[in-house]
Design an enzyme around this catalytic site. Structure first.
Site, PDB file in Angstrom:
ATOM      1  N   PHE A  44       2.975  -9.955  -7.173  1.00 29.31           N
ATOM      2  CA  PHE A  44       1.766 -10.256  -7.952  1.00 29.31           C
ATOM      3  C   PHE A  44       0.809 -11.190  -7.209  1.00 29.31           C
ATOM      4  O   PHE A  44       0.775 -11.171  -5.969  1.00 29.31           O
ATOM      5  CB  PHE A  44       2.141 -10.777  -9.341  1.00 29.31           C
ATOM      6  CG  PHE A  44       2.865  -9.732 -10.173  1.00 29.31           C
ATOM      7  CD1 PHE A  44       2.327  -8.464 -10.346  1.00 29.31           C
ATOM      8  CD2 PHE A  44       4.078 -10.005 -10.777  1.00 29.31           C
ATOM      9  CE1 PHE A  44       2.982  -7.483 -11.100  1.00 29.31           C
ATOM     10  CE2 PHE A  44       4.752  -9.027 -11.528  1.00 29.31           C
ATOM     11  CZ  PHE A  44       4.192  -7.780 -11.682  1.00 29.31           C
ATOM     12  N   ALA A  59       7.942 -11.080  -9.896  1.00 27.80           N
ATOM     13  CA  ALA A  59       7.318 -12.401  -9.704  1.00 27.80           C
ATOM     14  C   ALA A  59       6.767 -12.978 -10.996  1.00 27.80           C
ATOM     15  O   ALA A  59       6.443 -14.164 -11.051  1.00 27.80           O
ATOM     16  CB  ALA A  59       6.207 -12.309  -8.675  1.00 27.80           C
ATOM     17  N   THR A  81       1.745  -2.010   0.543  1.00 29.00           N
ATOM     18  CA  THR A  81       1.053  -1.128   1.488  1.00 29.00           C
ATOM     19  C   THR A  81       0.544  -1.932   2.678  1.00 29.00           C
ATOM     20  O   THR A  81       0.746  -1.549   3.839  1.00 29.00           O
ATOM     21  CB  THR A  81      -0.128  -0.431   0.755  1.00 29.00           C
ATOM     22  OG1 THR A  81       0.387   0.185  -0.431  1.00 29.00           O
ATOM     23  CG2 THR A  81      -0.806   0.594   1.623  1.00 29.00           C
ATOM     24  N   PHE A 127     -10.487   1.211  -0.456  1.00 28.83           N
ATOM     25  CA  PHE A 127     -10.280   2.457  -1.199  1.00 28.83           C
ATOM     26  C   PHE A 127     -11.470   3.377  -0.894  1.00 28.83           C
ATOM     27  O   PHE A 127     -12.569   2.881  -0.628  1.00 28.83           O
ATOM     28  CB  PHE A 127     -10.229   2.186  -2.717  1.00 28.83           C
ATOM     29  CG  PHE A 127      -8.856   1.733  -3.172  1.00 28.83           C
ATOM     30  CD1 PHE A 127      -8.324   0.537  -2.726  1.00 28.83           C
ATOM     31  CD2 PHE A 127      -8.095   2.513  -4.039  1.00 28.83           C
ATOM     32  CE1 PHE A 127      -7.059   0.117  -3.123  1.00 28.83           C
ATOM     33  CE2 PHE A 127      -6.829   2.099  -4.449  1.00 28.83           C
ATOM     34  CZ  PHE A 127      -6.309   0.909  -3.991  1.00 28.83           C
ATOM     35  N   ARG A 172      10.973  -6.225  -1.073  1.00 23.30           N
ATOM     36  CA  ARG A 172      11.905  -6.180  -2.212  1.00 23.30           C
ATOM     37  C   ARG A 172      12.333  -4.739  -2.507  1.00 23.30           C
ATOM     38  O   ARG A 172      11.623  -3.802  -2.180  1.00 23.30           O
ATOM     39  CB  ARG A 172      11.222  -6.746  -3.464  1.00 23.30           C
ATOM     40  CG  ARG A 172      11.128  -8.247  -3.443  1.00 23.30           C
ATOM     41  CD  ARG A 172      10.353  -8.746  -4.635  1.00 23.30           C
ATOM     42  NE  ARG A 172       8.991  -8.242  -4.612  1.00 23.30           N
ATOM     43  CZ  ARG A 172       8.180  -8.241  -5.644  1.00 23.30           C
ATOM     44  NH1 ARG A 172       8.592  -8.709  -6.809  1.00 23.30           N
ATOM     45  NH2 ARG A 172       6.955  -7.787  -5.540  1.00 23.30           N
ATOM     46  N   TRP A 217      -3.706   2.384   4.293  1.00 26.49           N
ATOM     47  CA  TRP A 217      -3.281   3.456   3.392  1.00 26.49           C
ATOM     48  C   TRP A 217      -3.660   4.817   4.001  1.00 26.49           C
ATOM     49  O   TRP A 217      -2.876   5.740   4.030  1.00 26.49           O
ATOM     50  CB  TRP A 217      -3.952   3.266   2.021  1.00 26.49           C
ATOM     51  CG  TRP A 217      -3.380   4.146   0.956  1.00 26.49           C
ATOM     52  CD1 TRP A 217      -2.330   3.874   0.132  1.00 26.49           C
ATOM     53  CD2 TRP A 217      -3.814   5.467   0.611  1.00 26.49           C
ATOM     54  NE1 TRP A 217      -2.084   4.932  -0.688  1.00 26.49           N
ATOM     55  CE2 TRP A 217      -2.975   5.922  -0.431  1.00 26.49           C
ATOM     56  CE3 TRP A 217      -4.828   6.303   1.073  1.00 26.49           C
ATOM     57  CZ2 TRP A 217      -3.124   7.170  -1.014  1.00 26.49           C
ATOM     58  CZ3 TRP A 217      -4.980   7.555   0.499  1.00 26.49           C
ATOM     59  CH2 TRP A 217      -4.126   7.983  -0.542  1.00 26.49           C
ATOM     60  N   LYS A 228      -0.231  -4.788  -1.951  1.00 26.84           N
ATOM     61  CA  LYS A 228       0.488  -5.773  -1.119  1.00 26.84           C
ATOM     62  C   LYS A 228       1.567  -5.100  -0.276  1.00 26.84           C
ATOM     63  O   LYS A 228       1.644  -5.346   0.914  1.00 26.84           O
ATOM     64  CB  LYS A 228       1.167  -6.822  -1.995  1.00 26.84           C
ATOM     65  CG  LYS A 228       0.328  -7.999  -2.335  1.00 26.84           C
ATOM     66  CD  LYS A 228       1.116  -9.050  -3.048  1.00 26.84           C
ATOM     67  CE  LYS A 228       2.076  -8.524  -4.064  1.00 26.84           C
ATOM     68  NZ  LYS A 228       1.529  -7.803  -5.192  1.00 26.84           N
ATOM     69  N   LYS A 267       3.635   0.846 -13.301  1.00 27.35           N
ATOM     70  CA  LYS A 267       3.150   0.322 -12.031  1.00 27.35           C
ATOM     71  C   LYS A 267       3.428   1.251 -10.857  1.00 27.35           C
ATOM     72  O   LYS A 267       2.697   1.294  -9.874  1.00 27.35           O
ATOM     73  CB  LYS A 267       3.786  -1.068 -11.847  1.00 27.35           C
ATOM     74  CG  LYS A 267       3.923  -1.615 -10.471  1.00 27.35           C
ATOM     75  CD  LYS A 267       2.624  -2.215  -9.973  1.00 27.35           C
ATOM     76  CE  LYS A 267       2.748  -2.689  -8.540  1.00 27.35           C
ATOM     77  NZ  LYS A 267       3.147  -1.605  -7.648  1.00 27.35           N
TER      78      LYS A 267
HETATM   79  P1  ADP Z   1       1.410  -3.957  -4.783  1.00 24.91           P
HETATM   80  O1  ADP Z   1       2.481  -4.150  -3.762  1.00 24.91           O
HETATM   81  O2  ADP Z   1       0.311  -4.953  -4.654  1.00 24.91           O
HETATM   82  O3  ADP Z   1       1.909  -3.889  -6.158  1.00 24.91           O
HETATM   83  P2  ADP Z   1       1.309  -1.294  -3.715  1.00 24.91           P
HETATM   84  O4  ADP Z   1       1.224  -1.485  -2.250  1.00 24.91           O
HETATM   85  O5  ADP Z   1       2.626  -0.927  -4.300  1.00 24.91           O
HETATM   86  O6  ADP Z   1       0.725  -2.565  -4.482  1.00 24.91           O
HETATM   87  O7  ADP Z   1       0.227  -0.205  -4.103  1.00 24.91           O
HETATM   88  C1  ADP Z   1       0.084   0.259  -5.427  1.00 24.91           C
HETATM   89  C2  ADP Z   1      -0.367   1.706  -5.432  1.00 24.91           C
HETATM   90  O8  ADP Z   1      -1.707   1.775  -4.937  1.00 24.91           O
HETATM   91  C3  ADP Z   1       0.461   2.623  -4.538  1.00 24.91           C
HETATM   92  O9  ADP Z   1       0.683   3.837  -5.213  1.00 24.91           O
HETATM   93  C4  ADP Z   1      -0.409   2.874  -3.326  1.00 24.91           C
HETATM   94  O10 ADP Z   1      -0.231   4.159  -2.777  1.00 24.91           O
HETATM   95  C5  ADP Z   1      -1.804   2.733  -3.889  1.00 24.91           C
HETATM   96  N1  ADP Z   1      -2.748   2.210  -2.873  1.00 24.91           N
HETATM   97  C6  ADP Z   1      -2.647   1.030  -2.219  1.00 24.91           C
HETATM   98  N2  ADP Z   1      -3.667   0.871  -1.374  1.00 24.91           N
HETATM   99  C7  ADP Z   1      -4.439   1.981  -1.491  1.00 24.91           C
HETATM  100  C8  ADP Z   1      -5.673   2.406  -0.885  1.00 24.91           C
HETATM  101  N3  ADP Z   1      -6.289   1.654   0.011  1.00 24.91           N
HETATM  102  N4  ADP Z   1      -6.186   3.601  -1.261  1.00 24.91           N
HETATM  103  C9  ADP Z   1      -5.537   4.361  -2.190  1.00 24.91           C
HETATM  104  N5  ADP Z   1      -4.399   4.010  -2.813  1.00 24.91           N
HETATM  105  C10 ADP Z   1      -3.844   2.845  -2.469  1.00 24.91           C
END
Ligand code: ADP
Length: 554
Positions: free
Chosen positions: A300, A272, A72, A380, A93, A408, A70, A104
């Site tokens: 979440f 959340a 990202t 991914f 946040r 990403w 999210k 996490k």
């Molecule tokens: P959320 O905000 O939903 O909790 P984040 O944006 O913090 O998720 O992402 C969680 C982790 O996943 C981060 O370390 C991020 O680098 C990784 N991540 C997110 N999207 C991708 C992607 N498309 N490919 C590889 N890693 C990703």
């Protein structure tokens, strides 16, 4: 060396924060710099805004423990909108050290869609969370001092509800005994710690509209009850001024930048699952004063963060989102399709098909608010064509808009399709509705959330919760919105019930009045307001080089 979030962030070239402020239209006098790349915004010194910008809310399906991207997508979408020459800002946040050191990870996005300086933001940033911890614990000290100094308010030490706080997962502090050692050491009593992001002060800071409002809300916080079972509030202790003073700088929103130089405000960080899950109202409203479009996130899945965004935050701010993005990943869909966490990297399009029910429920939830969501399929490298095809054929059959998103790996460029769909949706007229009114009874409000948002059958209150509800009614505190504390893994209160469970009952075991925040926290399942660390915390990989640079921060 493989790319990590940290290595990408460290290679990125940041602009001085004054330049970012200029881009955002923040005059020099309103900028309080914290080094070269972070600043606080003095909102009183901002020029008046003629119009407030539109709000794009980013939410998600029920996540895996790693998060579905999210933050990202929020960052990448804002960068994509900037590439389309929109005036845009991000509102996110502040990360808590609990997940940073735990399982996490951080909360600054990932890959080429990050906010910078990520290591600062993920660690101590501008000290806001420490200030909240200090204010929380100062209040605890004032309460215990009051008991020690003769207890003029007649507070029953067994009925003190205010806990101490710490911004780290520390299960050993959930229940503690304090004041041992004889009369000189205070009054012995049972106490406990919450993680700072669950402190009511965090919620107060995130929902206050001005310093005066902050003080007023602090004064209303209930800290416990007298021997006659009458509530004792902060204003009875007379310390709201001191608490507001401790928070005066923390209350100012923080300005940083994305890798692509989009201005971002990062401020306030309630989880959340145990709190209300959105960045501060003042951050979102400040961003709306400065930009035409604000992309913001709620924690979440849509059952938690988005529900609370609609019923708590945007209600207090008297606005509603103009578009909603639901982030989904192939790996989370496979998990909802019955695949165990250790096998989520293996191709399995049938599991994706089975797991679609979870995404379908969250889409349905957003539609109930009168908004047509856009699904961001966060790509991914391990996703296969067959897996992606499952999602697109579902979307076509159900008439759901989906954009394959690759921010990403590509930054804003990977979010252009999503940005175009969001812009279209933003312009479409909508009949926004909240699912419950504050004046509904507490049982009705709970039932509405359980039936309409979680897709469950009913609610059940334990004897203790029923007793608390009777008290709440007696004091006239029942006309407040609900802040559910529930597991993020399932739509139900059972973390293992994945997919789209049906026919379940949600058990509310405790109802806690948070009059300063202005909501009632309802604890369900075995959710804890002080989490624990996992067997292999992320901290084990962290280090700092002789040059002072962070190592192993994801
Ligand atoms: P959320 O905000 O939903 O909790 P984040 O944006 O913090 O998720 O992402 C969680 C982790 O996943 C981060 O370390 C991020 O680098 C990784 N991540 C997110 N999207 C991708 C992607 N498309 N490919 C590889 N890693 C990703």
């Amino acid at each position: 060396m493989a790319f990590t979030d940290l290595s990408i962030a460290m290679d990125a070239k940041m602009l001085p924060i004054q330049e970012i402020a200029e881009r955002a239209g923040i005059p020099g006098e309103a900028l309080e710099q914290y080094g070269n790349y972070k600043a606080k915004i003095n909102v009183d010194l901002l020029p008046p805004a003629e119009n407030l910008g539109k709000v794009v809310l980013v939410t998600a399906i029920s996540p895996t423990p790693a998060g579905e991207g999210k933050s990202t997508v929020t960052v990448g979408l804002a960068d994509a909108l900037k590439q389309l020459e929109e005036s845009v800002m991000v509102a996110l946040r502040e990360p808590s050290l609990g997940p940073v050191m735990g399982v996490k990870g951080g909360a600054t996005g990932g890959g080429f869609a990050q906010v910078l300086p990520m290591e600062d933001i993920n660690l101590h940033f501008t000290g806001d969370i420490h200030a909240i911890t200090s204010a929380n614990n100062a209040l605890a000290a004032f309460i215990d001092n009051h008991l020690h100094q003769g207890n003029a308010l007649n507070i029953d030490p067994r009925r003190i509800t205010w806990k101490r706080a710490l911004d780290i997962n520390d299960r050993a502090l959930r229940e503690v005994t304090i004041g041992l050692g004889g009369p000189a050491q205070g009054v012995p009593r049972q106490d406990g710690f919450d993680i700072t992001v669950a402190s009511e002060i965090m919620a107060v800071l995130c929902l206050a509209t001005s310093l005066e409002d902050l003080k007023e809300r602090l004064s209303l916080m209930v800290v416990g009850y007298t021997y006659q079972k009458e509530p004792v509030m902060v204003r009875d202790l007379g310390v709201e001024g001191a608490l507001a003073l401790l928070l005066k700088d923390a209350f100012k929103p923080n300005l940083v930048q994305t890798i692509e130089g989009t201005p971002a405000i990062i401020h306030g960080g309630p989880f959340a699952n145990i709190a209300h899950g959105c960045n501060s109202l003042i951050a979102t409203q400040t961003a709306r004063r400065l930009a035409d479009v604000v992309v913001t996130e709620a924690g979440f899945g849509a059952d938690l963060g988005a529900e609370k965004f609609m019923h708590i935050k945007s209600r207090k701010g008297d606005f509603h989102p103009d578009a909603v993005v639901v982030v989904a990943t192939v790996r989370a869909l496979k998990m909802h399709g019955g695949i165990v966490k250790t096998e989520l990297a293996e191709a399995n399009h049938e599991a994706v098909r089975r797991g679609m029910v979870n995404l379908a429920k969250h889409v349905d939830t957003i539609r109930q608010f009168g908004i047509e969501p856009v699904v961001a399929l966060n790509r991914f490298v391990t996703d296969t064509d067959a897996e992606l095809a499952e999602i697109f054929s579902w979307a076509e059959a159900e008439g759901v808009q989906v954009a394959l998103t690759n921010v990403w790996e590509q930054g804003g460029k990977g979010g252009l399709e999503l940005a175009k769909l969001v812009l279209q949706e933003m312009e479409r007229p909508k009949d926004f509705v909240r699912l419950y009114d504050e004046t509904d009874s507490v049982e009705e409000k709970l039932r509405t959330i359980v039936q309409k948002v979680y897709g469950g059958a009913d609610i059940q209150l334990t004897d203790a919760a029923q007793k608390q509800l009777a008290e709440l009614k007696k004091f006239g505190w029942d006309e407040l919105p609900i802040c559910m504390a529930k597991t993020q893994y399932s739509l139900s209160d059972q973390p293992k019930l994945l997919g789209r469970p049906e026919g379940f009952t949600i058990t509310v075991r405790e109802i806690m009045p948070k009059l300063g925040a202005g909501f009632l926290v309802c604890l369900t399942g075995d959710i804890m307001t002080m989490p624990g660390l996992p067997k292999q915390p992320a901290a084990l990989k962290m280090d700092v080089g002789a040059d002072g640079k962070a190592i192993g921060l994801f």
